[in-house]
Design an enzyme around this catalytic site. Structure first.
Site, mmCIF file in Angstrom:
data_model
loop_
_atom_site.group_PDB
_atom_site.id
_atom_site.type_symbol
_atom_site.label_atom_id
_atom_site.label_comp_id
_atom_site.label_asym_id
_atom_site.label_seq_id
_atom_site.Cartn_x
_atom_site.Cartn_y
_atom_site.Cartn_z
ATOM 1 C CG ASN A 59 24.671 -17.622 62.227
ATOM 2 O OD1 ASN A 59 24.256 -17.222 62.970
ATOM 3 N ND2 ASN A 59 24.559 -17.524 60.840
ATOM 4 C CB ILE A 61 24.997 -14.999 66.301
ATOM 5 C CG1 ILE A 61 26.061 -15.629 65.184
ATOM 6 C CG2 ILE A 61 25.771 -14.070 67.217
ATOM 7 C CD1 ILE A 61 27.237 -16.420 65.807
ATOM 8 C CB CYS A 117 17.345 -12.946 62.279
ATOM 9 S SG CYS A 117 18.631 -13.710 63.151
ATOM 10 C CB THR A 181 21.048 -17.949 57.202
ATOM 11 O OG1 THR A 181 20.300 -17.071 58.268
ATOM 12 C CG2 THR A 181 22.404 -17.189 57.141
ATOM 13 C CB SER A 249 30.091 -17.322 55.226
ATOM 14 O OG SER A 249 28.706 -17.256 55.454
HETATM 15 C C1 LIG Z 1 27.874 -15.759 61.984
HETATM 16 C C2 LIG Z 1 26.727 -15.094 61.014
HETATM 17 C C3 LIG Z 1 25.948 -13.911 61.523
HETATM 18 C C4 LIG Z 1 25.039 -13.231 60.801
HETATM 19 N N1 LIG Z 1 24.121 -12.065 61.368
HETATM 20 C C5 LIG Z 1 23.279 -11.492 60.679
HETATM 21 C C6 LIG Z 1 22.560 -10.346 61.234
HETATM 22 O O1 LIG Z 1 23.025 -9.817 62.282
HETATM 23 N N2 LIG Z 1 21.898 -9.741 60.407
HETATM 24 C C7 LIG Z 1 21.647 -10.105 58.964
HETATM 25 O O2 LIG Z 1 20.720 -9.483 58.386
HETATM 26 N N3 LIG Z 1 22.524 -11.136 58.646
HETATM 27 C C8 LIG Z 1 23.005 -11.888 59.337
HETATM 28 N N4 LIG Z 1 23.949 -13.117 58.758
HETATM 29 C C9 LIG Z 1 23.509 -13.443 57.364
HETATM 30 C C10 LIG Z 1 24.479 -12.791 56.288
HETATM 31 O O3 LIG Z 1 24.422 -11.423 56.402
HETATM 32 C C11 LIG Z 1 24.384 -13.206 54.927
HETATM 33 O O4 LIG Z 1 22.953 -12.816 54.633
HETATM 34 C C12 LIG Z 1 24.275 -14.652 54.824
HETATM 35 O O5 LIG Z 1 25.357 -15.159 55.663
HETATM 36 C C13 LIG Z 1 24.229 -15.267 53.109
HETATM 37 O O6 LIG Z 1 25.540 -14.724 52.763
HETATM 38 P P1 LIG Z 1 27.015 -15.498 52.688
HETATM 39 O O7 LIG Z 1 26.661 -17.043 52.116
HETATM 40 O O8 LIG Z 1 27.792 -14.824 51.875
HETATM 41 O O9 LIG Z 1 27.433 -15.558 54.134
HETATM 42 C C14 LIG Z 1 24.787 -13.810 59.643
HETATM 43 C C15 LIG Z 1 25.593 -14.866 58.810
HETATM 44 C C16 LIG Z 1 26.370 -15.454 59.699
HETATM 45 C C17 LIG Z 1 27.230 -16.411 59.039
#
Ligand SMILES: Cc1cc2nc3c(=O)[nH]c(=O)nc-3n(C[C@H](O)[C@H](O)[C@H](O)COP(=O)(O)O)c2cc1C
Ligand code: FES
EC number: 1.3.1.14
Lengths: 270, 217
Positions: A59, A61, A117, A181, A249
Site C-alpha cells: 500500500n 495510502i 511510515c 511495513t 492486513s
Molecule cells: C492499507 C494499510 C495502511 C496502513 N496505515 C498505517 C498507518 O496509518 N499507521 C501505521 O502505523 N501503520 C500503518 N500500516 C501498517 C500496519 O499497521 C501494520 O504494521 C502492517 O500492515 C503489518 O501488519 P500486517 O501484516 O498484519 O498487515 C498500514 C498498513 C496497511 C496495509
C-alpha cells in the site's frame, strides 16, 4: 501497564477508526489502534493505492487523515479500548501533534507514535535515521505526555530494532510495536506501486524482530505487527515473547479470524 | 452491513470472460450497493449486487485467480455487505453498462424507469432483452443514436466512462466507479477518488458519483 483482554489489537491503518468492529464480537477484541493522525490533514497519494498478490499486500495510502485538530474535536467512541497513533513530517510536527493530542489523552489507553511510515517523504522512516535527533525527540515526547502509556512503532529500515528498543527503554517509553511495513515495489499491469509490504511475507521478519528485542529486553512491552492471519501465527508470536498480537492486513481477507485469535488468546492468557 | 456466507446456485456465461453467479440466499439491498467477497487471494473483492432469474446475483469478469475461483470452484463464499449507497432517480434513465453490470441493471429496473445499452468487446452467449453493442464501433454508433433521457448512469471500463462523458456533455450523467478496495467500509482509504470537493471514497461516498463532481483530467 497496558492490560488488554484479550491481548489482541487491530493495527493502525487497516483498522481505520474502528469500522471493522461492526463485523465482530467485541469480547474478542482487546483494542483498536486508530489510523495515524498527523499535524495537518493529508489527502494521501494518487490511486492505485493498494494491490495484493499471493504473499503480500502493498500500500501507498500516504497517511490520508483528517489532521490532529479535526481528530481531537471528534474523538471516535468505540466499544473497546482505543490506542491513538500519531505521526509527523518533522521533529517540530511530532511535538506539536503531541501537544494538541494532550487535551484528549485521557480518552486513550495508550499512544503509539509512528516512526516508520514508508509512504511519506519526511518524518516516518527518515526520523529514525538520525539516531541522536530521534533520541532527543523520544525524550521530548516523553516529557510532553508524562502520563500516557507511550509506544514507538518502528520498522526494520533505517535502524536495527535492537538499537531502537534500547533508545525506547532509555528514554522512558513503555512499549514498542514491531514492525511496520517494509518498502517494496509492485507492478500492477504497467503501473509501479512503490509502497509498504504487509501480510504473509512480513511474518518471518516481524517474528525475528520481536525475538531479538525480547531476548535483550524481556521487560519491554511489545506489540507484534506483521502477517498474523491465523491462531498458529499468533501462537508463534507468543513463543518469541510478544505481549500483544496485532492483526492488520488479515482484516482485508477475513475479519472473522480476529474472533478465532481472540478466543484462543483469552484461553491461553487468562 | 452483515457478515455473509453465500451459497452458489449456478453460473451463466454472458460473453467470453463474464459470468453471472446466482446465490441461494436473499440479501436485502438497494440498487447500486455492493458486497466484498472472499477468494483465495489476500484481499476481498467488491461485486455490485443485483438479480438474475429472481435470485440475488452478481456478475463476475474473470481477470485472475480469485475471480476464476468464484466462477469455477467456489461453493460457499464468505463476505460482508451490503455496502455503499443505493441509487434512486425519478424520470426516465438510460443505463450504459458493460456485461459485468447486467445484474445491477435488473435491480435498477425493478425500481426505476430505465432503458439499458450493454456494450461488450466479445459476442454475447445468451440472449438479452436489452439493446446490445459488440465492439467499439457499434457501441459508438448506438450511443450516438440514443434518444433523450432525463439522466444517464454509466458503469463500465475507464474507456467507456470517458467516451460517454464526452458524448453526453451537458447532460445529467452518473458514473458507478471502480477503484481498488481493501475494506469496502471506509477504513483503509485505498479507494480514493479526487473530486472537486476534495478526496472522497468509492466505498462510502459512492460507488455512484455525478459526472460533474469528478476531476476528469
Ligand atoms: C492499507 C494499510 C495502511 C496502513 N496505515 C498505517 C498507518 O496509518 N499507521 C501505521 O502505523 N501503520 C500503518 N500500516 C501498517 C500496519 O499497521 C501494520 O504494521 C502492517 O500492515 C503489518 O501488519 P500486517 O501484516 O498484519 O498487515 C498500514 C498498513 C496497511 C496495509
Ligand atoms: S475500500 Fe477501504 S476505504 Fe474504501
Amino acid at each position: 501497564m497496558l492490560e488488554l483482554k484479550p491481548p489482541l489489537v487491530l493495527l493502525s491503518g487497516p483498522a481505520g477508526f474502528g469500522e471493522y468492529l461492526k463485523l465482530m464480537d467485541h469480547r474478542y477484541v482487546g483494542g483498536v489502534l486508530l489510523k495515524t493522525v498527523t499535524l495537518h490533514p493529508k489527502e494521501g497519494n494518487p490511486t492505485p493505492r493498494m494491490a495484493d498478490s499471493d504473499f503480500y499486500v502493498i500500500n501507498r495510502i500516504g497517511l490520508e487523515n483528517p489532521g490532529i485538530h479535526a481528530f481531537v474535536e471528534n474523538v471516535p467512541e468505540l466499544p473497546v479500548p482505543m490506542i491513538a497513533s500519531l505521526g509527523g513530517d518533522s521533529f517540530e510536527e511530532y511535538l506539536e501533534v503531541a501537544r494538541v493530542f494532550k487535551k484528549v489523552a485521557d480518552r486513550f489507553h495508550a499512544v503509539e507514535f509512528n516512526f516508520s511510515c514508508p509512504n511519506v517523504k519526511e518524518g516516518g522512516l527518515s526520523i529514525v535515521k538520525n539516531a541522536e535527533e530521534w533520541k532527543k525527540l523520544l525524550n521530548t515526547l516523553r516529557k510532553e505526555l508524562p502520563d500516557s502509556f507511550l509506544i514507538a512503532k518502528v520498522g526494520v529500515e533505517g535502524i536495527f530494532v535492537e538499537d531502537a528498543a534500547e533508545f525506547v527503554m532509555k528514554t522512558g517509553w513503555d512499549g514498542i510495536t514491531l514492525v511496520n511495513t517494509v518498502r517494496g515495489l509492485h507492478f500492477e499491469k504497467d503501473t509501479m506501486i512503490l509502497g509498504g509490504l504487509s501480510g504473509p511475507v512480513l511474518k518471518p521478519i516481524a517474528l525475528r524482530a520481536v525475538y531479538e528485542v525480547k531476548k535483550r529486553f524481556p521487560e519491554l512491552f511489545v506489540i507484534a505487527s506483521g502477517g498474523v492471519y491465523s491462531v498458529k501465527d499468533a501462537e508463534e508470536f507468543l513463543k518469541v515473547g510478544a505481549d500483544v498480537i496485532g492483526v492488520g492486513s488479515a482484516l482485508f481477507k477475513d475479519p472473522g479470524v480476529v474472533e478465532e485469535i481472540g478466543k484462543y488468546l483469552l484461553e491461553v492468557k487468562r | 452491513m452483515e457478515r455473509l456466507l453465500l451459497t452458489k446456485k449456478k453460473t451463466i456465461r454472458v460473453n467470453e470472460d463474464t459470468w453471472i453467479v446466482l446465490f441461494e440466499e436473499r440479501i436485502d439491498f438497494s440498487p447500486g450497493q455492493f458486497v466484498m467477497l472472499e477468494t483465495p487471494k489476500l484481499v476481498r473483492k467488491p461485486f455490485v449486487l443485483g438479480y438474475w432469474e429472481d435470485h440475488t446475483a452478481i456478475s463476475v469478469q474473470v481477470k485472475g485467480k480469485g475471480t476464476k475461483w468464484i466462477v469455477e470452484e467456489a461453493e460457499k463464499i464468505k463476505g460482508h455487505g451490503p455496502l455503499g449507497n443505493g441509487f434512486e432517480k425519478p424520470g426516465k434513465g438510460l443505463l450504459i453498462i458493460s456485461p459485468t453490470c447486467l445484474t445491477m441493471a435488473e435491480a435498477l429496473r425493478k425500481k426505476m424507469n430505465v432503458d439499458v445499452l450493454v456494450g461488450s468487446r466479445t459476442p454475447f452467449q445468451i440472449p438479452l432483452e436489452h439493446e446490445t453493442a459488440v465492439g467499439d464501433e457499434e457501441f459508438l454508433r448506438k450511443l450516438s443514436s440514443t434518444g433523450e433521457y432525463d439522466w444517464y448512469l454509466v458503469s463500465g471500463s475507464r474507456g467507456m466512462e470517458k467516451v460517454c462523458w464526452e458524448h453526453l456533455r451537458g447532460k445529467e450523467v452518473y458514473f458507478s466507479l471502480e477503484e481498488y478496495m481493501g475494506c469496502g467500509i471506509g477504513a483503509c482509504k485505498s479507494c480514493a477518488v479526487f473530486t472537486k470537493e476534495g478526496v472522497k471514497h468509492v466505498c462510502t461516498d459512492g460507488p455512484i458519483f455525478r459526472g460533474d463532481e469528478l476531476c476528469w483530467s
